[in-house]
Motif scaffolding. Structure first.
Motif, PDB file in Angstrom:
ATOM      1  N   VAL A 147       0.844  -1.194   0.000  1.00  0.00           N
ATOM      2  CA  VAL A 147       0.000   0.000   0.000  1.00  0.00           C
ATOM      3  C   VAL A 147       0.880   1.245   0.000  1.00  0.00           C
ATOM      4  O   VAL A 147       1.694   1.461   0.903  1.00  0.00           O
ATOM      5  N   ALA A 148       0.729   2.054  -1.044  1.00  0.00           N
ATOM      6  CA  ALA A 148       1.515   3.285  -1.190  1.00  0.00           C
ATOM      7  C   ALA A 148       0.778   4.459  -0.548  1.00  0.00           C
ATOM      8  O   ALA A 148      -0.455   4.533  -0.610  1.00  0.00           O
ATOM      9  N   PRO A 149       1.507   5.412   0.049  1.00  0.00           N
ATOM     10  CA  PRO A 149       0.874   6.570   0.689  1.00  0.00           C
ATOM     11  C   PRO A 149       0.416   7.590  -0.352  1.00  0.00           C
ATOM     12  O   PRO A 149       0.923   8.713  -0.428  1.00  0.00           O
ATOM     13  N   VAL A 150      -0.561   7.163  -1.163  1.00  0.00           N
ATOM     14  CA  VAL A 150      -1.080   7.999  -2.247  1.00  0.00           C
ATOM     15  C   VAL A 150      -2.597   7.808  -2.305  1.00  0.00           C
ATOM     16  O   VAL A 150      -3.089   6.695  -2.117  1.00  0.00           O
ATOM     17  N   MET A 151      -3.329   8.888  -2.580  1.00  0.00           N
ATOM     18  CA  MET A 151      -4.758   8.830  -2.856  1.00  0.00           C
ATOM     19  C   MET A 151      -4.966   9.237  -4.316  1.00  0.00           C
ATOM     20  O   MET A 151      -4.598  10.341  -4.705  1.00  0.00           O
ATOM     21  N   LEU A 152      -5.530   8.342  -5.116  1.00  0.00           N
ATOM     22  CA  LEU A 152      -5.699   8.621  -6.540  1.00  0.00           C
ATOM     23  C   LEU A 152      -7.099   9.131  -6.875  1.00  0.00           C
ATOM     24  O   LEU A 152      -7.283   9.836  -7.857  1.00  0.00           O
ATOM     25  N   GLY A 153      -8.085   8.743  -6.106  1.00  0.00           N
ATOM     26  CA  GLY A 153      -9.439   9.212  -6.357  1.00  0.00           C
ATOM     27  C   GLY A 153     -10.179   8.442  -7.425  1.00  0.00           C
ATOM     28  O   GLY A 153     -11.408   8.371  -7.415  1.00  0.00           O
TER      29      GLY A 153
END
Length: 209
Positions: A147-153
């Motif tokens: 799990v990468a610390p990114v929010m893609l939406g």
């Protein structure tokens, strides 16, 4: 020589909100994340005897790793491990790579993959739609998720199926760089509960006797 059939695994990376690629099918967001000094993929793939991917994933590899013009890039990543590509259209083959173009029932292909793997694990490289077909057929044993610390939406869903808490059992958690690695037993293995499932997956480590 008797080979022990091991696990069928979905190993992939995703954003916190559950996408494996952005709406443009790009992974640039992923490559910006600090993975630390230890990339676990090499150790993971050393236990893989066969793997599969969908057409979109294969086309991404063709484009981004330039494996048609530099086939050594494919061999450096995957060696001689046989790969099944699920597709309904004509796609170019990487020179001298052990690749099979297939379509249709995943059960039939899974059997061929487990035979070819000779006791090693079977890796489902993605995408999520293909992995969902294996899950529907009861052929998915384990999910290993970075799990990468990114929010893609928005983007490509991790696995577009509903799996309940009864179908998933958390067996391992680790941090590597900025990634959180979550490992889940799936299906019948999950029904054993967290500790028994983890023990069963550990004992399924590929061996040949």
């Amino acid at each position: 020589m008797v080979f022990v059939v091991a696990t069928t695994q979905y190993y992939t990376a995703a954003s916190i909100d559950g996408y494996t690629a952005d709406p443009d099918n790009s992974l640039e967001w992923l490559f910006e994340v600090d993975e630390g000094t230890d990339n676990p993929f090499g150790a993971f793939f050393s236990n893989v005897g066969a793997f599969a991917m969908g057409a979109t994933t294969y086309e991404w590899v063709l484009k981004n790793d330039n494996v048609l013009e530099e086939p050594e890039n494919w061999h450096e990543m995957y060696g001689d491990a046989p790969c099944w590509v699920f597709t309904h259209r004509e796609l170019p083959l990487v020179p001298d790579a052990n690749i099979f173009m297939v379509s249709g029932d995943v059960t039939r292909v899974h059997h061929a993959m487990t035979v070819a793997a000779q006791g090693k694990n079977v890796w489902l490289a993605g995408g999520g739609d293909l992995v969902a077909e294996f899950a529907d057929a009861g052929l998915l044993d384990e999910v290993i998720l970075a799990v990468a610390p990114v929010m893609l939406g928005a983007g490509t869903p991790l696995l577009p199926r509903r799996l309940s808490a009864r179908q998933l059992a958390l067996t391992h958690v680790a941090q590597m760089g900025q990634f959180a690695y979550l490992t889940y037993a799936v299906g019948n293995l999950a029904n054993l509960g967290r500790h028994l499932a983890a023990d069963a997956l550990h004992r399924a480590t590929p061996t040949a006797v």
